[in-house]
Design a protein around this motif. Structure first.
Motif, mmCIF file in Angstrom:
data_model
loop_
_atom_site.group_PDB
_atom_site.id
_atom_site.type_symbol
_atom_site.label_atom_id
_atom_site.label_comp_id
_atom_site.label_asym_id
_atom_site.label_seq_id
_atom_site.Cartn_x
_atom_site.Cartn_y
_atom_site.Cartn_z
ATOM 1 N N THR A 93 11.647 0.416 -2.793
ATOM 2 C CA THR A 93 11.460 1.624 -3.609
ATOM 3 C C THR A 93 12.725 2.471 -3.691
ATOM 4 O OG1 THR A 93 10.751 2.943 -1.708
ATOM 5 C CG2 THR A 93 9.018 1.799 -2.974
ATOM 6 N N LEU A 94 13.675 2.188 -2.811
ATOM 7 C CA LEU A 94 14.897 2.982 -2.664
ATOM 8 C C LEU A 94 14.612 4.403 -2.156
ATOM 9 C CD1 LEU A 94 16.868 1.797 -5.818
ATOM 10 C CD2 LEU A 94 16.921 0.861 -3.495
ATOM 11 N N LEU A 95 13.414 4.611 -1.593
ATOM 12 C CA LEU A 95 13.080 5.872 -0.946
ATOM 13 C C LEU A 95 13.582 5.823 0.500
ATOM 14 C CD1 LEU A 95 9.374 6.256 -2.169
ATOM 15 C CD2 LEU A 95 11.375 7.509 -3.018
ATOM 16 N N ASP A 96 13.859 6.982 1.080
ATOM 17 C CA ASP A 96 14.259 7.031 2.482
ATOM 18 C C ASP A 96 13.101 6.616 3.369
ATOM 19 O OD1 ASP A 96 16.834 7.936 1.935
ATOM 20 O OD2 ASP A 96 16.234 10.044 2.008
ATOM 21 N N PHE B 16 8.011 8.019 4.368
ATOM 22 C CA PHE B 16 6.723 7.450 4.738
ATOM 23 C C PHE B 16 6.256 8.013 6.088
ATOM 24 C CE2 PHE B 16 9.205 4.280 2.353
ATOM 25 C CZ PHE B 16 8.431 4.232 1.203
ATOM 26 N N PRO B 17 4.943 8.104 6.289
ATOM 27 C CA PRO B 17 4.426 8.578 7.588
ATOM 28 C C PRO B 17 4.964 7.714 8.733
ATOM 29 C CG PRO B 17 2.653 8.411 5.990
ATOM 30 C CD PRO B 17 3.863 7.793 5.358
ATOM 31 N N ILE C 149 -7.460 -0.912 5.232
ATOM 32 C CA ILE C 149 -6.443 -1.942 5.033
ATOM 33 C C ILE C 149 -7.070 -3.222 4.491
ATOM 34 C CG2 ILE C 149 -4.838 -3.485 6.248
ATOM 35 C CD1 ILE C 149 -4.269 -1.050 8.140
ATOM 36 N N LEU C 150 -8.236 -3.594 5.001
ATOM 37 C CA LEU C 150 -8.864 -4.859 4.614
ATOM 38 C C LEU C 150 -9.872 -4.721 3.470
ATOM 39 C CD1 LEU C 150 -9.387 -6.459 8.139
ATOM 40 C CD2 LEU C 150 -7.500 -6.802 6.525
ATOM 41 N N ASN C 151 -10.161 -3.501 3.053
ATOM 42 C CA ASN C 151 -11.150 -3.255 2.003
ATOM 43 C C ASN C 151 -10.553 -3.537 0.628
ATOM 44 O OD1 ASN C 151 -12.886 -2.179 0.075
ATOM 45 N ND2 ASN C 151 -13.352 -0.353 1.260
ATOM 46 N N GLN C 152 -11.116 -4.508 -0.088
ATOM 47 C CA GLN C 152 -10.600 -4.896 -1.403
ATOM 48 C C GLN C 152 -10.630 -3.748 -2.415
ATOM 49 O OE1 GLN C 152 -8.874 -7.312 -2.358
ATOM 50 N NE2 GLN C 152 -9.362 -9.093 -1.140
ATOM 51 N N GLU C 153 -11.429 -2.733 -2.167
ATOM 52 C CA GLU C 153 -11.551 -1.620 -3.107
ATOM 53 C C GLU C 153 -10.611 -0.458 -2.787
ATOM 54 O OE1 GLU C 153 -13.539 -2.182 -5.748
ATOM 55 O OE2 GLU C 153 -13.911 -4.123 -4.768
ATOM 56 N N PHE C 154 -9.977 -0.477 -1.609
ATOM 57 C CA PHE C 154 -9.162 0.666 -1.196
ATOM 58 C C PHE C 154 -7.740 0.573 -1.739
ATOM 59 C CE2 PHE C 154 -6.012 2.383 1.793
ATOM 60 C CZ PHE C 154 -6.329 3.731 1.713
ATOM 61 N N TYR C 155 -7.341 1.645 -2.412
ATOM 62 C CA TYR C 155 -5.961 1.825 -2.862
ATOM 63 C C TYR C 155 -5.618 3.288 -2.591
ATOM 64 C CZ TYR C 155 -6.245 -2.684 -5.096
ATOM 65 O OH TYR C 155 -6.381 -4.031 -5.322
ATOM 66 N N PRO C 156 -4.615 3.563 -1.775
ATOM 67 C CA PRO C 156 -4.312 4.963 -1.423
ATOM 68 C C PRO C 156 -3.759 5.750 -2.607
ATOM 69 C CG PRO C 156 -2.631 3.491 -0.571
ATOM 70 C CD PRO C 156 -3.691 2.625 -1.163
ATOM 71 N N ASP C 157 -4.118 7.032 -2.637
ATOM 72 C CA ASP C 157 -3.587 7.911 -3.693
ATOM 73 C C ASP C 157 -2.450 8.753 -3.181
ATOM 74 O OD1 ASP C 157 -5.324 7.085 -5.737
ATOM 75 O OD2 ASP C 157 -6.928 8.327 -4.902
ATOM 76 N N LEU D 227 0.834 -1.201 0.000
ATOM 77 C CA LEU D 227 0.000 0.000 0.000
ATOM 78 C C LEU D 227 0.874 1.258 0.000
ATOM 79 C CD1 LEU D 227 -2.860 -1.009 2.487
ATOM 80 C CD2 LEU D 227 -3.020 -0.799 -0.014
ATOM 81 N N LEU D 228 1.969 1.224 0.750
ATOM 82 C CA LEU D 228 2.897 2.355 0.752
ATOM 83 C C LEU D 228 3.541 2.536 -0.623
ATOM 84 C CD1 LEU D 228 4.624 1.871 4.232
ATOM 85 C CD2 LEU D 228 3.103 3.754 3.562
ATOM 86 N N LYS D 229 3.983 1.440 -1.204
ATOM 87 C CA LYS D 229 4.570 1.520 -2.546
ATOM 88 C C LYS D 229 3.550 2.080 -3.532
ATOM 89 C CE LYS D 229 6.133 -2.571 -3.531
ATOM 90 N NZ LYS D 229 6.790 -3.863 -3.765
ATOM 91 N N TRP D 230 2.318 1.615 -3.440
ATOM 92 C CA TRP D 230 1.243 2.074 -4.319
ATOM 93 C C TRP D 230 1.056 3.593 -4.175
ATOM 94 C CZ3 TRP D 230 -1.562 -0.743 -7.817
ATOM 95 C CH2 TRP D 230 -2.699 -0.126 -8.375
ATOM 96 N N GLN D 231 1.078 4.047 -2.931
ATOM 97 C CA GLN D 231 0.842 5.462 -2.659
ATOM 98 C C GLN D 231 2.036 6.336 -3.045
ATOM 99 O OE1 GLN D 231 -0.321 6.251 1.393
ATOM 100 N NE2 GLN D 231 -0.425 8.454 1.082
ATOM 101 N N PHE D 232 3.236 5.894 -2.709
ATOM 102 C CA PHE D 232 4.402 6.761 -2.864
ATOM 103 C C PHE D 232 5.171 6.557 -4.168
ATOM 104 C CE2 PHE D 232 3.378 7.131 1.540
ATOM 105 C CZ PHE D 232 3.661 8.459 1.832
ATOM 106 N N GLN D 233 4.807 5.563 -4.934
ATOM 107 C CA GLN D 233 5.402 5.410 -6.263
ATOM 108 C C GLN D 233 4.291 5.184 -7.284
ATOM 109 O OE1 GLN D 233 8.705 2.544 -6.134
ATOM 110 N NE2 GLN D 233 10.021 4.349 -6.169
#
Length: 141
Positions: free
Chosen positions: A115-118, A122-123, A133-141, A57-63
């Protein structure tokens, strides 16, 4: 039969003794220890699955510029596996909120590595709710 000599055989023998209600012949201390080990294993599995899910989810959001079907599939798979684990072990539901914090720490390390990000990109704490987190439809922007 002693559990250190043949663990599998010891398990089968213990199960049979339980079915036959031959409680005095049971190795109670070791049975209790093994039951606790199983519980710890389920808890570790929950943390590991949450960590993989949160990292993706972090990778999805930050890359967002390199999102992939593979990430999406991993997110879906981990959500399904977590739900199955909670279905099989409903008592873990009462600990999941606490385990998110532990899993998130691992997720940051994993996401930073992949991701090679520091890490401080991330928060510091997980900003996703349990429902998200458990919602199949949720993807962070």
């Amino acid at each position: 039969m002693h559990y250190e000599q043949d663990f599998y055989g010891w398990l089968l023998e213990s199960a049979q003794l339980l079915r036959e209600k031959k409680f005095s012949q049971l190795d109670i201390a070791n049975i209790a220890e093994e039951l606790e080990a199983i519980a710890r294993s389920d808890k570790r599995q929950l943390i590991n699955r949450l960590a993989v899910l949160l990292a993706h989810l972090l990778k999805w959001q930050f890359q967002s510029h390199i999102r992939s079907k593979s990430w999406q599939r991993t997110i879906k798979e981990q959500r399904k596996r977590i739900k199955l684990l909670l279905k099989d072990s409903p008592s873990l539901k009462y600990e999941i909120e606490q385990k998110i914090a532990s899993a998130y720490e691992i997720a940051i390390l994993s996401a930073a590595n992949e991701t090679l990000l520091d890490e401080d990109t991330f928060p510091e704490t997980c900003e996703y709710s349990l429902d998200e987190i458990l919602n199949q439809e949720f993807y962070p922007d």
